[in-house]
Design an enzyme around this catalytic site. Structure first.
Site, short mmCIF file in Angstrom:
data_model
loop_
_atom_site.label_atom_id
_atom_site.label_comp_id
_atom_site.label_asym_id
_atom_site.label_seq_id
_atom_site.Cartn_x
_atom_site.Cartn_y
_atom_site.Cartn_z
N LYS A 112 0.84 -1.20 0.00
CA LYS A 112 0.00 0.00 0.00
C LYS A 112 0.87 1.24 0.00
O LYS A 112 1.73 1.42 0.87
CB LYS A 112 -0.86 0.02 1.27
CG LYS A 112 -2.23 -0.58 1.05
CD LYS A 112 -2.96 -0.69 2.36
CE LYS A 112 -4.02 0.33 2.53
NZ LYS A 112 -4.81 0.09 3.76
O1 G3P Z 1 -8.88 0.77 4.60
C1 G3P Z 1 -8.85 2.09 5.04
C2 G3P Z 1 -9.60 2.21 6.31
O2 G3P Z 1 -8.94 1.54 7.32
C3 G3P Z 1 -9.90 3.60 6.72
O3 G3P Z 1 -11.07 3.53 7.43
O4 G3P Z 1 -12.77 4.23 9.02
O5 G3P Z 1 -10.40 5.05 9.26
O6 G3P Z 1 -11.84 5.89 7.43
P1 G3P Z 1 -11.55 4.74 8.34
#
Ligand code: G3P
Length: 286
Positions: A112
Site C-alpha cells: 500500500k
Molecule cells: O482501509 C482504510 C480504512 O482503514 C480507513 O477507514 O474508518 O479510518 O476511514 P476509516
C-alpha cells in the site's frame, strides 16, 4: 465457502489476526486483508508492547511482519495489503526499500502506497519488478485517473486503487459516488486497475457495493459481523439521502499522469494520521 452470487472480493480491514480468525469462521471465507499504520497501532499486542516500552523502528517492523505472517497463514493465498510508512515528504526510494522487505512477508502481498508523486513513482518501480500495489488514500476521480495512466502497461491487473468512502461521508460528500465514478471511468479500459472500496462504515455501504459488483471491498470486522447477522444483504438497504454526490468528470486516460491534479486535503490529513499513529509506537533507540 464463498457464495456464488458474490463476485466482489471481500477483505477484512484490520491489523489483528484474532479478528481474522473470528470473521473467517463466521463468514466461512475471506478473500484477503488490508492493514495500515492506524490498524497496527490498534492491535492489542502491539499496543501492549508499546505501552511497556516504546519500540524501535526495527522492533515495530518485526511486530508488523509477525502479524502479516499470521494473517497469511489464516488466509492462504489471500490478497494481503501491507502499508509502507510514509509522510508527505517520504521519497520514492525510501518507500521502495520498505516495500521490497514487506513484499516477502506474504504469499500474495499488495504494497500500500499513498497517492503522492513519490508514492506513484514508487509504484511504477515496484510494478516493473513484479511487486503488486494498492494505491491508498484516494479521494478524487482525478487521483484515480492519474494512477491509471501512471501504471498503464506496467502490470497485468495487479493494481488496486482504494477510494475512502466513509471519510468523504464524514464531510457531507457521498463517498459511494466516488467509487461509482471511478468504476464508470474504468469500465471500458484494459482492467489493469481494480477498485477496492475502503473506509467502509456500515452494512448499507457494503450491501450497495456488493450490488454494484465493485472489484473488492475492505471492511472492518464489526461491519462484516453485522452484515452476517442481517442475513448478508446485497443491495437491499436504501442509501442516506443527505449526502452530496460527486459529479462524474471526463478525463483523457491517454494523458501523462503528471498532468492530473493529485492533491486532496483528505489525502494529506490521512497521511499525517498514519504517520502520527506509526510514530506514537516508536522511539529512536540508537
Ligand atoms: O482501509 C482504510 C480504512 O482503514 C480507513 O477507514 O474508518 O479510518 O476511514 P476509516
Amino acid at each position: 465457502m464463498k457464495p456464488a452470487d458474490i463476485s466482489t472480493k471481500i477483505f477484512l480491514d484490520s491489523g489483528d489476526p484474532k479478528e481474522t480468525e473470528v470473521v473467517k469462521s463466521v463468514l466461512g471465507w475471506l478473500d484477503g486483508q488490508t492493514t495500515n499504520p492506524t490498524l497496527l497501532a490498534r492491535n492489542p499486542a502491539v499496543k501492549q508492547m508499546a505501552e511497556n516500552q516504546a519500540l524501535s523502528e526495527a522492533e515495530l517492523e518485526d511486530a508488523y511482519r509477525q502479524i502479516i505472517e499470521r494473517i497469511n497463514k489464516l488466509i492462504p493465498g489471500g490478497d494481503i495489503s501491507i502499508e509502507v510508512y510514509a509522510d508527505a515528504f517520504t521519497p520514492a526510494e525510501q518507500m521502495v526499500d520498505q516495500s521490497r522487505r514487506f513484499a516477502k512477508w506474504a504469499d500474495n502481498p499488495y504494497i500500500k502506497l499513498p497517492i503522492t508523486s513519490a508514492g506513484i513513482e514508487a509504484a511504477q518501480q515496484l510494478l516493473q519488478d513484479g511487486i503488486k500495489v494498492n494505491m491508498t488514500l484516494c479521494f478524487s476521480q482525478e487521483q484515480a485517473a492519474a494512477v491509471y495512466t501512471a501504471t498503464a502497461g506496467l502490470s497485468g491487473g495487479n493494481i488496486f486503487i482504494s477510494p475512502f468512502v466513509g471519510r468523504l461521508d464524514d464531510r457531507g460528500v457521498d463517498g459511494l459516488s466516488l467509487v461509482f465514478n471511478i468504476q464508470k471511468m474504468l469500465k471500458d479500459t484494459d482492467g489493469h486497475l481494480q477498485v477496492l472500496a475502503a473506509s467502509i462504515r456500515s452494512v448499507e455501504h457494503l450491501s450497495i457495493l456488493l450490488e454494484t459488483q465493485v472489484d473488492a471491498v475492505t471492511v472492518p470486522a464489526k461491519v462484516l459481523l453485522e452484515w452476517d447477522k442481517a442475513g448478508r444483504p446485497i443491495g437491499t438497504t436504501r442509501r442516506k439521502a443527505n449526502l452530496t454526490p460527486l459529479p462524474y468528470q471526463e478525463f483523457d486516460l491517454r494523458s501523462e499522469w503528471k498532468s492530473f491534479n493529485i492533491n486532496h486535503s483528505l489525502t494529506d490529513i490521512g497521511l499525517e494520521k498514519f504517520a502520527a499513529d506509526w510514530q506514537s509506537l516508536i522511539v529512536a533507540k540508537n
